[in-house]
Design a protein around this motif. Structure first.
Motif, PDB file in Angstrom:
ATOM      1  N   HIS A   1      -9.975   2.271   2.652  1.00 40.00           N
ATOM      2  CA  HIS A   1      -8.926   2.798   1.769  1.00 40.00           C
ATOM      3  C   HIS A   1      -9.441   3.988   0.961  1.00 40.00           C
ATOM      4  O   HIS A   1      -8.774   5.016   0.847  1.00 40.00           O
ATOM      5  CB  HIS A   1      -8.439   1.708   0.807  1.00 40.00           C
ATOM      6  CG  HIS A   1      -7.520   0.708   1.433  1.00 40.00           C
ATOM      7  ND1 HIS A   1      -6.194   0.965   1.661  1.00 40.00           N
ATOM      8  CD2 HIS A   1      -7.744  -0.548   1.891  1.00 40.00           C
ATOM      9  CE1 HIS A   1      -5.628  -0.099   2.227  1.00 40.00           C
ATOM     10  NE2 HIS A   1      -6.550  -1.031   2.376  1.00 40.00           N
TER      11      HIS A   1
ATOM     12  N   ARG B   1      -7.790   7.775   1.259  1.00 39.14           N
ATOM     13  CA  ARG B   1      -6.713   7.971   0.288  1.00 39.14           C
ATOM     14  C   ARG B   1      -7.263   8.639  -0.971  1.00 39.14           C
ATOM     15  O   ARG B   1      -8.460   8.601  -1.233  1.00 39.14           O
ATOM     16  CB  ARG B   1      -6.088   6.607  -0.061  1.00 39.14           C
ATOM     17  CG  ARG B   1      -5.529   5.899   1.162  1.00 39.14           C
ATOM     18  CD  ARG B   1      -5.221   4.434   0.869  1.00 39.14           C
ATOM     19  NE  ARG B   1      -4.204   4.307  -0.172  1.00 39.14           N
ATOM     20  CZ  ARG B   1      -3.859   3.151  -0.737  1.00 39.14           C
ATOM     21  NH1 ARG B   1      -4.467   2.026  -0.372  1.00 39.14           N
ATOM     22  NH2 ARG B   1      -2.932   3.111  -1.663  1.00 39.14           N
TER      23      ARG B   1
ATOM     24  N   GLU C   1      -0.715   9.344  -4.801  1.00 43.32           N
ATOM     25  CA  GLU C   1      -1.364  10.064  -3.700  1.00 43.32           C
ATOM     26  C   GLU C   1      -0.585  11.325  -3.333  1.00 43.32           C
ATOM     27  O   GLU C   1      -1.164  12.384  -3.099  1.00 43.32           O
ATOM     28  CB  GLU C   1      -1.488   9.158  -2.469  1.00 43.32           C
ATOM     29  CG  GLU C   1      -2.535   8.062  -2.653  1.00 43.32           C
ATOM     30  CD  GLU C   1      -2.435   6.987  -1.578  1.00 43.32           C
ATOM     31  OE1 GLU C   1      -2.382   7.331  -0.389  1.00 43.32           O
ATOM     32  OE2 GLU C   1      -2.391   5.793  -1.942  1.00 43.32           O
TER      33      GLU C   1
ATOM     34  N   VAL D   1       0.827  -1.206   0.000  1.00 38.83           N
ATOM     35  CA  VAL D   1       0.000   0.000   0.000  1.00 38.83           C
ATOM     36  C   VAL D   1       0.862   1.257   0.000  1.00 38.83           C
ATOM     37  O   VAL D   1       0.543   2.230  -0.668  1.00 38.83           O
ATOM     38  CB  VAL D   1      -0.954  -0.010   1.221  1.00 38.83           C
ATOM     39  CG1 VAL D   1      -1.697   1.310   1.352  1.00 38.83           C
ATOM     40  CG2 VAL D   1      -1.936  -1.177   1.104  1.00 38.83           C
TER      41      VAL D   1
ATOM     42  N   PRO E   1      -5.250   3.833  -6.013  1.00 36.40           N
ATOM     43  CA  PRO E   1      -5.030   2.835  -4.968  1.00 36.40           C
ATOM     44  C   PRO E   1      -4.873   1.421  -5.531  1.00 36.40           C
ATOM     45  O   PRO E   1      -4.541   0.501  -4.789  1.00 36.40           O
ATOM     46  CB  PRO E   1      -6.310   2.936  -4.133  1.00 36.40           C
ATOM     47  CG  PRO E   1      -7.357   3.340  -5.121  1.00 36.40           C
ATOM     48  CD  PRO E   1      -6.662   4.232  -6.117  1.00 36.40           C
TER      49      PRO E   1
ATOM     50  N   GLN F   1     -11.133   9.715  -2.042  1.00 41.86           N
ATOM     51  CA  GLN F   1     -10.763   9.175  -3.355  1.00 41.86           C
ATOM     52  C   GLN F   1     -11.622   9.757  -4.476  1.00 41.86           C
ATOM     53  O   GLN F   1     -12.846   9.594  -4.479  1.00 41.86           O
ATOM     54  CB  GLN F   1     -10.881   7.650  -3.357  1.00 41.86           C
ATOM     55  CG  GLN F   1     -10.534   7.005  -4.700  1.00 41.86           C
ATOM     56  CD  GLN F   1      -9.105   7.292  -5.148  1.00 41.86           C
ATOM     57  OE1 GLN F   1      -8.160   7.100  -4.402  1.00 41.86           O
ATOM     58  NE2 GLN F   1      -8.938   7.791  -6.380  1.00 41.86           N
TER      59      GLN F   1
ATOM     60  N   SER G   1       0.872   3.674  -6.181  1.00 43.24           N
ATOM     61  CA  SER G   1      -0.196   4.105  -5.266  1.00 43.24           C
ATOM     62  C   SER G   1       0.223   5.316  -4.441  1.00 43.24           C
ATOM     63  O   SER G   1      -0.377   6.381  -4.536  1.00 43.24           O
ATOM     64  CB  SER G   1      -0.600   2.956  -4.333  1.00 43.24           C
ATOM     65  OG  SER G   1      -1.391   2.028  -5.024  1.00 43.24           O
ATOM     66  N   GLU G   2       1.248   5.143  -3.609  1.00 42.23           N
ATOM     67  CA  GLU G   2       1.590   6.271  -2.736  1.00 42.23           C
ATOM     68  C   GLU G   2       2.147   7.446  -3.536  1.00 42.23           C
ATOM     69  O   GLU G   2       1.897   8.610  -3.205  1.00 42.23           O
ATOM     70  CB  GLU G   2       2.584   5.868  -1.642  1.00 42.23           C
ATOM     71  CG  GLU G   2       2.815   7.045  -0.696  1.00 42.23           C
ATOM     72  CD  GLU G   2       3.695   6.742   0.507  1.00 42.23           C
ATOM     73  OE1 GLU G   2       3.744   5.583   0.950  1.00 42.23           O
ATOM     74  OE2 GLU G   2       4.329   7.698   1.001  1.00 42.23           O
TER      75      GLU G   2
END
Lengths: 462, 462
Positions: free
Chosen positions: A231, A235, A431, A154, A239, A294, A427-428
């Motif tokens: 999630h 976030r 973000e 993640v 994702p 999201q 993903s991160e």
């Protein structure tokens, strides 16, 4: 809110699959073994792979059942927080002619006890996302190889944890990205390798899901948040990048001659989750009152050090069909369209197209046979039997077949820990970019320079 | 390297158009007039629009000929650097029953003399890109309205010049973005306005051309650079954003209740132009030795202040068919596919799909009749006759019809100077972003706040 294994409603789309092949009738296929004599010969000296399996819900059950079809596999241990799932799965293993495996369901972290006490070669996890890294790390620290459902990790820290643990303990960690095994994805890979598109310039991929319609762990039926909902509430980025990105990474030799350099990401406003909460539980309910971060659409642009660009779309919540559209653009040609290969001529799908010359697109179907991938030629007939178990059964079979046989031969699995980390890191990174008005993010080189000398993969090992 | 007007090879795609309707036989349609009695009644008191036309090459010729079909139009002056084009076009005007217009071809800037000396209401330019703003500014400074081929402007400064000149002199400036008049683009607009997709969240658009195959002004046959080649050699971003962006801007009410806030842009490496130069003139030729900046793929992500995202793809040089794929994603549904509506069921096109409910896409054709746009219902039959003149003849007709009739009634044209500036500004903004590793660029508010109160347009004026 549990769902049947065949989550893509694929049975509704086709009348070609008889009810007798549906999920309940596993007995029809359970117990089948490799019959190809060449394969059997090559594998005759290989060891048996002892496997522990963590997370036996909808997705895990599919993987486990297909695993039981493979030669040289012993499922020795099963772990799930729900004991009834362990009991059910123990029966499947027994029905496959194997010894009843040990069961682990004492706590959220009972997989640690499993990894530490069982004699296993490989631990596979199909848990919710946030448990993938804890399980894989426990496995590798206990001297087992690891394989995990997508996304492997993640956070960026988790990506590094996977890489460092694998390197420290000399263990493999493969992410089970079955989209790489779509017949069309592999045919396109073959078209690329044969030079049909020339030098690769640009790829596009989508992870487009319909999670709300499919009740896929967003809210629980008692009005609490599901693990996926947690999630999506907290976030905002992409994702779930690996379905869209995995096939492109194989096509474009990411970590194998090229590597990702930087990315930018942008999200639309968030609407679907709150609307769904209001419609499901009323406007005054807790899940309808809370904030959801999201965005309903997220788009990430990635550039490699060799100058290849990738457009990666994520849309999980909006009302739109599951639709893995992809594009490949090269100096000699282009292809575009739905990556899924099942029932692909039907109206409900976006037909894939290829361009080499002339003024208009040609149908992908003109190319499908000529460029069919060697893995599909060798094992496609067998793999296709598992479409009756799940929409992804054929791909799961080929993926697990390659994983199991690589490990039995002490080879590196077809996709390695650097793939798992790089693809999941989107993903991160996305973000962070979204949180900073689409600012550029450097993609870490998890291979620490090894990408320069790694050979491209054709996913061709039989 | 001149080309026939019907540049999309559309005649090769279909056997439904007889040779007798091809470009050479203009006499079949020239002289047709508005016959709809309602239309005639409404227009009876309107003035005649006196027009000067600048740039009568391939594209300009198409526009001019369709202009001559419209009621209430007098073409008074013609300007082109090539005198033979002026002479040819003078004949067309005469054949349409009008007085022979004055000709201007003394120099590159003879349009200034035309604007200053002729009594005109409107000046239209279909010159190479870099001449659009000089012509429009000359026109407006001389008290004429202006209309320009796409893109209206090349640089941000030019965008501001258009806006400031229009405001200072109280003149209109419309960009002739005919993609907004594609039947499918307008049907989708109608579907959006009728609420089929709910609240708009995300749109995607492509400008995908095949300029090299079409010999579209990249190199001249004598081995010098064409005017388009000059742009592609020196710039790197999205040099041609409006075909992809225009329809989305109308759908999403850009400058009419929403406005663009910021963008990021990324380009792939540049390969096609150098390869084309090498193949056309040899590796040692000057055009094969020089550098080309424009990446073969460019992707720009744009976010509006209301949180709508736009993915805008540009690919002009790579071998791929002209293919204006679009997507609309809302809270209630989604549509995707080729925006072009001609011959759309054929294999050579990507069929458009719509999603409202269920598990898979429905065919766009199920919706086409129900949501057909009022402009197409009223004038589609007439417009479709002009498909025989050029692939875009039907759209050009509707666009020029609305432009001419708006000005004859002293109304604002359907697309205004703020649209022209905003859509064209994506070019330099994307170039700046690409040059700075995809850094974020603020999009100027050319409307200076007027976007908040501007009403959405339905492009419905008949």
């Amino acid at each position: 809110m549990d769902r049947r294994c065949n989550r893509r409603d694929f049975l509704r789309q086709s009348s070609t699959i008889g009810a007798g092949l549906a999920l309940a009738n596993l007995g029809n296929i359970v117990g089948a073994t490799e019959t190809d004599s060449n394969t059997a010969q090559k594998l005759s000296d290989d060891k048996t792979l002892r496997i522990g399996f963590v997370g036996i819900g909808v997705r895990g059950s599919c993987l486990l059942k297909i695993l039981l079809e493979l030669e040289g596999v012993q499922v020795r241990a099963l772990c799930d927080i729900r004991e009834d799932r362990v009991t059910r799965a123990q029966r499947w293993v027994e029905e496959a002619g194997q010894k009843i495996p040990s069961g682990y369901s004492k706590s959220d972290t009972d997989f640690k006890r499993m990894c530490e006490t069982e004699d296993l070669d490989l631990v596979i996890t199909a848990t919710p996302w946030q448990w993938h890294v804890p399980v894989c790390v426990s496995a590798m620290e206990a001297g087992k190889h690891a394989a995990t459902e997508v996304p492997a990790a993640v956070t960026l820290d988790e990506c590094w944890q996977l890489v460092e643990t694998a390197e420290k303990h000399g263990k493999h960690c493969m992410m089970l990205e079955n989209y790489c095994y779509f017949r069309k994805a592999m045919t396109i890979l073959n078209m690329i390798r044969k030079g049909l598109f020339g030098e690769l310039l640009h790829c596009e991929g989508r992870t487009q899901e319909n999670w709300i319609r499919e009740n896929w762990h967003i809210f629980n039926s008692d009005g609490t948040m599901g693990w996926l909902g947690e999630h999506l509430a907290k976030r905002n980025g992409n994702p779930y990048p690996t379905h869209g990105f995995g096939p492109m990474a194989i096509w474009a030799n990411v970590n194998r001659g090229d590597r990702l350099d930087h990315l930018v990401s942008m999200s639309s406003k968030s609407r679907a989750l709150k609307l769904h909460a209001e419609q499901s539980f009323g406007k005054d309910h807790a899940v309808a009152q809370q904030a959801y971060l999201q965005g309903d659409a997220n788009i990430t642009l990635i550039r490699s050090v060799n100058g290849v660009t990738f457009t990666l779309y994520f849309g999980g919540q909006s009302p739109q069909p599951w639709s893995p559209e992809h594009k490949v653009q090269g100096t000699l040609g282009t292809c575009i369209g739905e990556l899924f290969d099942y029932d692909a001529r039907a109206d409900g799908w976006i037909q894939a197209k290829v361009y080499e010359k002339g003024s208009r697109w040609a149908n992908y179907t003109n190319y499908a046979e000529t460029y069919d991938h060697s893995l599909w030629k060798a094992l496609g007939q067998k793999a296709n039997k598992y479409r009756a178990w799940d929409w992804s059964g054929a791909y799961d079979y080929l993926m697990l077949y390659q994983l199991v046989n690589a490990l039995r031969r002490n080879n590196t699995p077809p996709m390695d820990v650097y793939d798992a980390a790089t693809w999941s890191a989107i993903s991160e990174l996305s973000e962070r970019s979204v949180a900073n008005k689409s600012s550029v993010q450097e993609v870490p080189d998890f291979t620490k320079g090894k990408w320069k000398n790694n050979a491209p993969t054709d996913l061709a090992q039989v």
